[in-house]
Design an enzyme around this catalytic site. Structure first.
Site, PDB file in Angstrom:
ATOM      1  N   CYS A 133       7.268 -22.030   2.837  1.00  0.00           N
ATOM      2  CA  CYS A 133       8.484 -22.700   3.307  1.00  0.00           C
ATOM      3  C   CYS A 133       9.454 -21.695   3.932  1.00  0.00           C
ATOM      4  O   CYS A 133      10.178 -20.990   3.219  1.00  0.00           O
ATOM      5  CB  CYS A 133       9.157 -23.434   2.143  1.00  0.00           C
ATOM      6  SG  CYS A 133      10.714 -24.185   2.596  1.00  0.00           S
ATOM      7  N   CYS A 136      13.097 -22.262   3.129  1.00  0.00           N
ATOM      8  CA  CYS A 136      13.513 -21.850   1.783  1.00  0.00           C
ATOM      9  C   CYS A 136      13.608 -20.320   1.683  1.00  0.00           C
ATOM     10  O   CYS A 136      14.536 -19.798   1.085  1.00  0.00           O
ATOM     11  CB  CYS A 136      12.515 -22.319   0.725  1.00  0.00           C
ATOM     12  SG  CYS A 136      11.890 -23.974   0.970  1.00  0.00           S
ATOM     13  N   ASP A 137      12.637 -19.613   2.235  1.00  0.00           N
ATOM     14  CA  ASP A 137      12.508 -18.184   1.946  1.00  0.00           C
ATOM     15  C   ASP A 137      12.771 -17.256   3.130  1.00  0.00           C
ATOM     16  O   ASP A 137      12.785 -16.034   2.962  1.00  0.00           O
ATOM     17  CB  ASP A 137      11.087 -17.901   1.409  1.00  0.00           C
ATOM     18  CG  ASP A 137      10.808 -18.696   0.141  1.00  0.00           C
ATOM     19  OD1 ASP A 137      11.762 -18.919  -0.626  1.00  0.00           O
ATOM     20  OD2 ASP A 137       9.657 -19.105  -0.074  1.00  0.00           O
TER      21      ASP A 137
END
Ligand code: NAP
Length: 314
Positions: A133, A136-137
């Site tokens: 992701c 997300c990261d």
């Protein structure tokens, strides 16, 4: 155990839309969010192709708006995870981590999960460089070189997103032609920070205490290997449907829910499964389109079918 007219499993666009329609039809409705509230779109930075949002909408925001809309009509959102489903008796029963509940009609909208590469080192470097992701990261790789595995729309979208923060993005694809659509292809190809490693698969990962440092690439044509210095590796090679709960191995009593050879729930054109009163919507039953809007459409259809089913019971 509380019994609802409709229980919806999953909180992505399919589940959320089903909740809006079921609750608005004055059915007592519970939506079990599952482990990722908001579903897969909530892990997406920006959704640009959902009608009604000319400037796009952030994935997590879309989830919140849908939840707000469903709650307005009385849907209950349960932040819980289903452990088992018993379809052998009616109302259908669900064992959850926190609570148990029963449903007169069940809508399965559990979506799909990112596919893994399947190499041993993938687990070792999970959360230490390997991610599924970018939204997300990605921010952990500000100014650092990263790579994305895959040649579909997801991989290209992740690459374009990561190019905003990473020093360089290499797209690793096992062939020499991309699967992704022309718009994303153009965006990725024209981005000066994005490079392509064609005809290559990830054979191994190397790193140290701090995390990932190199990926070993294997040429799919002649088997030769080379290394690529990256600190982040984003795997975007497709998804598998979240139907583990319904596989015979899960030991659920009663009739088996029909799944296809890839594990997707088989439905008719009206979202009905082989078990009366059980409907499926969104990516869990769709290997073809996998769009937020198609998921929302089938979520709507499933709620309408559930309403008709309950009416037929009187
Ligand atoms: P996808 O279209 O199935 O693409 C998966 C990619 O990963 C393919 O390029 C595939 O290679 C590669 N791949 C699969 N298994 C692999 C493995 N074991 N090792 C290395 N590479 C592997 O999946 P997706 O990109 O997640 O997209 C899914 C659906 O969502 C599509 O319909 C897509 O259009 C849609 N989507 C749309 C958008 C958008 O419109 N903005 C964004 C994201 C997703 P091959 O090409 O060789 O098969």
């Amino acid at each position: 155990m509380k019994t609802y007219d409709v229980v919806i499993l999953g909180s992505g666009p399919a589940g959320g839309t089903a909740a809006i329609y079921a609750a608005r039809a004055h059915l007592t409705t519970a939506l079990v969010t599952g482990p990722v509230p908001g579903g897969l779109p909530s892990t997406t930075h920006l959704i640009e192709n959902f009608p009604g949002f000319p400037e796009g909408v952030e994935g997590p925001k879309m989830g919140m708006l849908v939840e707000q809309q469903a709650r307005r009509f009385g849907a209950e959102f349960l932040f819980d995870i289903v452990e088992s489903v018993d379809l052998s008796a009616w109302p259908f029963r669900m064992k959850m981590q926190q609570d148990d509940l029963a449903a007169k009609a069940l809508i399965i909208a559990t979506g799909s999960s990112p596919r893994r590469m399947g190499i041993p080192a993938e687990k070792e470097f999970e959360h230490r460089g390997v991610s599924t992701c970018a939204t997300c990261d990605g921010r952990f790789f500000e100014g650092k070189p990263v790579a994305v595995v895959g040649g579909g729309d997801s991989a290209l979208e992740e690459a374009v997103y990561l190019a905003r923060m990473a020093s360089k993005v290499t797209v690793i694809h096992r062939r020499d032609a991309l699967r992704g659509g022309p718009v994303l292809q153009q965006r990725a190809r024209e981005n000066p920070k994005i490079d392509f490693a064609w005809n290559a698969v990830v054979a191994n990962l190397k790193g140290d205490q701090a995390g990932l440092r190199q990926v070993v690439l294997k040429d799919t044509r002649d088997g030769t290997t080379r290394t690529l210095d990256v600190q982040g590796l984003f795997v975007a090679i497709g998804h598998t449907p979240n139907t583990e709960l319904f596989k015979p191995a899960a030991g659920a009593p009663g009739p088996a829910l029909q799944l296809d050879e890839q594990g997707y729930i088989v439905t008719d054109k009206r979202t009905r499964t082989n078990i009366e009163g059980v409907f499926a919507a969104g990516d869990v039953a769709d290997p073809h389109f996998r769009q937020a809007i198609t998921a929302a459409g089938t979520g709507c259809a499933a709620a309408i079918e559930a309403t008709r089913y309950l009416e037929s019971l009187g």
